[in-house]
Design a protein around this motif. Structure first.
Motif, PDB file in Angstrom:
ATOM      1  N   ALA A  56     -10.902  10.225  -9.436  1.00  0.00           N
ATOM      2  CA  ALA A  56     -10.095   8.974  -9.611  1.00  0.00           C
ATOM      3  C   ALA A  56      -9.845   8.170  -8.078  1.00  0.00           C
ATOM      4  O   ALA A  56      -9.678   7.085  -8.128  1.00  0.00           O
ATOM      5  CB  ALA A  56      -8.789   9.390  -9.965  1.00  0.00           C
ATOM      6  N   LYS A  57      -9.810   8.914  -7.253  1.00  0.00           N
ATOM      7  CA  LYS A  57      -9.663   8.303  -5.743  1.00  0.00           C
ATOM      8  C   LYS A  57     -10.899   7.342  -5.317  1.00  0.00           C
ATOM      9  O   LYS A  57     -10.778   6.507  -4.946  1.00  0.00           O
ATOM     10  CB  LYS A  57      -9.379   9.296  -4.555  1.00  0.00           C
ATOM     11  CG  LYS A  57      -9.470   8.809  -3.209  1.00  0.00           C
ATOM     12  CD  LYS A  57      -8.281   7.882  -3.152  1.00  0.00           C
ATOM     13  CE  LYS A  57      -8.350   7.397  -1.648  1.00  0.00           C
ATOM     14  NZ  LYS A  57      -7.503   5.839  -1.633  1.00  0.00           N
TER      15      LYS A  57
ATOM     16  N   ARG B 143     -10.286   3.265  -5.405  1.00  0.00           N
ATOM     17  CA  ARG B 143     -10.185   3.425  -4.096  1.00  0.00           C
ATOM     18  C   ARG B 143      -9.152   2.108  -3.805  1.00  0.00           C
ATOM     19  O   ARG B 143      -8.673   2.027  -2.565  1.00  0.00           O
ATOM     20  CB  ARG B 143     -10.978   3.647  -3.301  1.00  0.00           C
ATOM     21  CG  ARG B 143     -12.188   2.654  -3.267  1.00  0.00           C
ATOM     22  CD  ARG B 143     -13.390   2.854  -2.684  1.00  0.00           C
ATOM     23  NE  ARG B 143     -14.701   2.126  -3.034  1.00  0.00           N
ATOM     24  CZ  ARG B 143     -15.577   2.980  -3.734  1.00  0.00           C
ATOM     25  NH1 ARG B 143     -15.497   3.845  -4.150  1.00  0.00           N
ATOM     26  NH2 ARG B 143     -16.585   1.798  -3.894  1.00  0.00           N
ATOM     27  N   LYS B 144      -9.276   0.966  -4.414  1.00  0.00           N
ATOM     28  CA  LYS B 144      -8.364  -0.237  -4.051  1.00  0.00           C
ATOM     29  C   LYS B 144      -7.007  -0.031  -4.092  1.00  0.00           C
ATOM     30  O   LYS B 144      -6.271  -0.785  -3.521  1.00  0.00           O
ATOM     31  CB  LYS B 144      -9.183  -1.442  -4.640  1.00  0.00           C
ATOM     32  CG  LYS B 144      -8.570  -1.469  -6.140  1.00  0.00           C
ATOM     33  CD  LYS B 144      -8.934  -2.700  -6.982  1.00  0.00           C
ATOM     34  CE  LYS B 144      -8.421  -2.684  -8.504  1.00  0.00           C
ATOM     35  NZ  LYS B 144      -8.852  -4.074  -9.109  1.00  0.00           N
ATOM     36  N   TYR B 145      -6.606   0.794  -5.121  1.00  0.00           N
ATOM     37  CA  TYR B 145      -5.015   1.391  -4.927  1.00  0.00           C
ATOM     38  C   TYR B 145      -4.733   2.028  -3.881  1.00  0.00           C
ATOM     39  O   TYR B 145      -5.455   2.873  -3.129  1.00  0.00           O
ATOM     40  CB  TYR B 145      -4.619   2.042  -6.154  1.00  0.00           C
ATOM     41  CG  TYR B 145      -5.128   1.061  -7.508  1.00  0.00           C
ATOM     42  CD1 TYR B 145      -4.098   0.039  -7.747  1.00  0.00           C
ATOM     43  CD2 TYR B 145      -6.119   1.218  -8.353  1.00  0.00           C
ATOM     44  CE1 TYR B 145      -4.478  -0.791  -8.964  1.00  0.00           C
ATOM     45  CE2 TYR B 145      -6.444   0.601  -9.297  1.00  0.00           C
ATOM     46  CZ  TYR B 145      -5.617  -0.459  -9.596  1.00  0.00           C
ATOM     47  OH  TYR B 145      -5.769  -1.401 -10.805  1.00  0.00           O
ATOM     48  N   ASN B 146      -3.512   1.952  -3.545  1.00  0.00           N
ATOM     49  CA  ASN B 146      -3.081   2.637  -2.113  1.00  0.00           C
ATOM     50  C   ASN B 146      -2.598   3.992  -2.357  1.00  0.00           C
ATOM     51  O   ASN B 146      -1.475   4.610  -1.653  1.00  0.00           O
ATOM     52  CB  ASN B 146      -1.794   1.695  -1.590  1.00  0.00           C
ATOM     53  CG  ASN B 146      -1.534   1.826  -0.117  1.00  0.00           C
ATOM     54  OD1 ASN B 146      -2.513   2.515   0.595  1.00  0.00           O
ATOM     55  ND2 ASN B 146      -0.625   1.692   0.390  1.00  0.00           N
ATOM     56  N   TYR B 147      -3.363   4.751  -3.228  1.00  0.00           N
ATOM     57  CA  TYR B 147      -2.734   6.242  -3.391  1.00  0.00           C
ATOM     58  C   TYR B 147      -3.921   6.982  -2.790  1.00  0.00           C
ATOM     59  O   TYR B 147      -4.830   6.909  -2.979  1.00  0.00           O
ATOM     60  CB  TYR B 147      -2.373   6.423  -4.806  1.00  0.00           C
ATOM     61  CG  TYR B 147      -1.414   5.697  -5.428  1.00  0.00           C
ATOM     62  CD1 TYR B 147      -0.116   6.301  -5.276  1.00  0.00           C
ATOM     63  CD2 TYR B 147      -1.898   4.706  -6.507  1.00  0.00           C
ATOM     64  CE1 TYR B 147       0.807   5.744  -5.793  1.00  0.00           C
ATOM     65  CE2 TYR B 147      -0.419   4.037  -6.931  1.00  0.00           C
ATOM     66  CZ  TYR B 147       0.631   4.387  -6.600  1.00  0.00           C
ATOM     67  OH  TYR B 147       1.779   3.777  -7.151  1.00  0.00           O
TER      68      TYR B 147
END
Length: 196
Positions: free
Chosen positions: A142-143, A147-151
């Motif tokens: 998922a990461k 990866r564009k999300y900030n988690y």
């Protein structure tokens, strides 16, 4: 004057002013164990409260847990282990575990799938640990894909612990109904999990 056994600070009251450790620990007895169990299960900030919050507003509650307030919900690793244990007990009691994870009998397939059979048997006997291990792999992918999300990896892992814990509760609920009615509900349980 007493020194804190945790950090060494001088204590002049019932608790250490630096770390909050009690000046004198109470002995572990039946009352202590009962209190610890109640602490995990009590409705306000306990497992029942966490389940209620994850049913009513799962996304918002997990987002709040990650970014704002970590004291409202049960710790995610404890949550997934407790819910997996509950599912294991229900599935074992109602004898539905064979249908949900069917292990391959190595003797009937001429020893072709011995390793696969052993893996399925381990998964069937250790749902809590298996969920955490699967969560590690799912969080990694998922990461990688999002990866564009900030988690970060660990925040995704926390999300997955809550989701997989709720999944175990849903499968447990359907296992109870299936055990009482003797109807196959695996398809409905899986559909509800995907919708969740």
């Amino acid at each position: 004057m007493v020194n804190c056994k945790n950090c060494g600070t001088n204590i002049t009251s019932k608790f250490c002013p630096d770390c909050g450790q009690p000046a004198a620990l109470k002995r572990i007895d039946a009352h202590y164990i009962t209190h610890e169990i109640e602490h995990v299960l009590h409705f306000e900030r306990g497992i029942f409260y966490t389940i209620k919050e994850l049913i009513t507003a799962p996304g918002q509650n997990v987002k709040n847990y990650i970014s704002d307030n970590r004291s409202r919900l049960v710790k995610p690793i404890i949550f997934i282990i407790v819910t997996s244990l509950l599912y294991s007990l229900v599935a074992h009691f109602f004898h539905t575990e064979e249908k949900y994870i069917k292990s391959v009998d190595a003797r009937t397939i001429e020893n072709q799938f011995v390793i696969t059979s052993k893996i399925f048997q381990w998964l069937q006997n250790h749902y809590g640990y298996a969920n955490i291990i699967m969560g590690l792999f799912i969080a990694f992918w998922a990461k990688l894909f999002f990866r564009k999300y900030n988690y970060n990896f660990f925040e995704i892992l926390i999300l997955l612990c809550f989701i997989m814990g709720m999944s175990m509760l849903m499968y447990g609920f359907f296992a109870i109904i299936e055990g009482m009615t003797h109807t196959n509900l695996l398809m409905y349980a899986t559909a509800l999990n995907f919708l969740y």
